[in-house]
Write an enzyme that holds these catalytic residues in place. Structure first.
Site, PDB file in Angstrom:
ATOM      1  CB  VAL A  12      -1.041  -0.036   1.172  1.00  0.00           C
ATOM      2  CG1 VAL A  12      -1.844   1.220   1.274  1.00  0.00           C
ATOM      3  CG2 VAL A  12      -1.814  -1.223   1.160  1.00  0.00           C
ATOM      4  CB  VAL A 127     -14.092  -0.105   6.199  1.00  0.00           C
ATOM      5  CG1 VAL A 127     -15.516  -0.746   5.835  1.00  0.00           C
ATOM      6  CG2 VAL A 127     -14.084   0.019   7.633  1.00  0.00           C
ATOM      7  CE  LYS A 200     -11.309  -5.175   5.661  1.00  0.00           C
ATOM      8  NZ  LYS A 200     -11.490  -5.806   4.222  1.00  0.00           N
ATOM      9  N   GLY A 297      -6.629  -4.541  -2.636  1.00  0.00           N
ATOM     10  CA  GLY A 297      -5.692  -4.286  -3.966  1.00  0.00           C
ATOM     11  C   GLY A 297      -4.697  -3.093  -3.736  1.00  0.00           C
TER      12      GLY A 297
END
Length: 412
Positions: A12, A127, A200, A297
């Site tokens: 990330v 989330v 989440k 992703g």
């Protein structure tokens, strides 16, 4: 110029740098100032990567630099992320994070510090990856009493369940395939046991209730017991099975659960397949709304993180995030929640039906051609506690129970 620091240059973190480098011109236009990555904190060096000239190894460099206005935390885990983020906020630096474990455990405290310092602690990417849900709940839907949030919040398990449903593959096969395709970790426990989705829904529950909801208090059941046979019954009933994370108001209480559920084609989450995520929201004024997209992703998650950075850069001395109290919310006991249940049984339906109806009330039998020596049935609405009490009488014959998410439970 707005100087920022990025803590963590993994998947990330590298995505955040890439998004800023790729869309920098448009980002700067939206902020009204130039966004500059001054530091990237990581234990490693990256020779040959242009980011190397910004790489530092000491957190103190960031927290002690008054030029750093915003810090991006994409390290993951609780520590040292919690210590670093708290110190940054106390030093007057806004923080944007994708760290769901951190937000679920310490969100209330970190939001409180940000409020006191008149800065921001934002966590859109924690989330649903690239799906905007935190900001709509924080701004667009503030006129509503949110009565339900139900979502497919984990791409790994949704990919696996989709494969099992449409291809008839078993759990072990689809897990290996998910790992081979990079959709599942080598240790997939957090995904397949439901822990990721549970953190989440705890964050979303805290946000809509205004109080801390601990993920440890939420009943959590993963997909490890879902079988090819379960999927055959789902098809026979014209339904599918999804791992749902759900938070619903029941009077003054909040009921939260993570578990596989049978859903009908009319349900808004029925057709969410593959690695995609979706979040269904029902408000008392708005009615139904749906948020759909890439739930994980590198670039989708990084996009959400950078959106938070832009928001913070536009509000350097103004707190814009709704906070929730550190006071813990006692969520409704699972045993008190009402729903219907699907149950797979060993034995012959004709022989067992009178006894089953005496125990469970009116049931509907489901038979799958080719599955001999067993059958399924659906119950009427009852509490979880009532089901568990009645199921004890058949504990040696029950093969599996799956909850049913009825349409009237989806804000219909």
């Amino acid at each position: 110029m707005v100087n920022i620091a990025v803590m963590g240059y993994g998947t990330v973190g590298s995505g955040v740098v890439e998004v800023i480098n790729t869309n920098g011109k448009r980002i700067n236009q939206r902020i009204g100032e130039e966004l500059n990555i001054k530091y990237v904190l990581d234990l490693r060096d990256f020779p040959g990567d242009p980011v190397q000239e910004k790489i530092i190894h000491d957190f103190e460099t960031i927290v002690n630099d008054d030029e750093i206005k915003i810090v991006v935390e994409v390290m993951g885990g609780i520590e040292p992320a919690y210590t670093f983020v708290k110190r940054c906020l106390l030093a007057g630096k806004s923080v944007a994070t994708s760290n769901k474990a951190l937000v679920a455990k310490h969100g209330a405290e970190l939001l409180s510090i940000a409020r006191e310092k008149n800065i921001n602690f934002l966590f859109e990417a924690s989330v649903g990856g690239g799906i905007p849900i935190i900001r709509p709940l924080n701004s667009s839907l503030t006129a509503d009493e949110i009565e339900e949030i139900t979502g497919i919040l984990n791409g790994t398990t949704n990919y696996m369940m989709t494969k099992m449903f449409y291809e008839g593959a078993d759990y072990d096969t689809v897990l290996k395939e998910a790992q081979a395709n990079g959709f599942a970790e080598q240790n997939p426990e957090a995904d397949v046991e439901g822990y990721d989705a549970c953190r989440k829904i705890a964050i979303l529950s805290s946000l809509i209730s205004g109080q801390q909801v601990d993920f440890e208090d939420i009943y959590c059941e993963g997909i490890t017991r879902i079988t090819v046979e379960d999927m055959k019954y789902a098809k026979e009933m014209g339904m599918t099975i999804k791992l749902l994370a759900s938070s619903k108001r029941q009077g003054e209480k909040l009921h939260a659960i993570v578990a596989p559920c049978l859903i009908y084609p009319e349900h808004p989450l029925y057709s969410v397949d593959g690695v995609f995520n979706a979040i269904f929201v029902h408000g008392n004024v708005l009615g139904d709304a749906m948020f759909y997209g890439s739930g994980a992703g590198k670039l989708p998650t990084a996009s959400a993180v950078v959106a938070d950075v832009v928001e913070e850069a536009k509000n350097l001395n103004r707190n814009v995030m709704t906070m929730w109290k550190q006071e813990k919310l006692e969520i409704e006991d699972k045993a008190d929640a009402s729903r219907r249940f699907f149950v797979r049984m060993k034995g012959e339906a004709k022989e067992m039906l009178p006894g089953l109806e005496k125990t469970f009330g009116k049931v509907e039998v489901v038979q799958v051609p080719g599955l001999d020596g067993e059958f399924g049935f659906t119950t009427c609405v009852m509490t979880e506690g009532a089901y568990e009490d009645r199921a004890k009488r058949y504990q040696d014959q029950i093969l599996h129970m799956i909850r049913i998410e009825d349409l009237d439970e989806a804000g219909e």
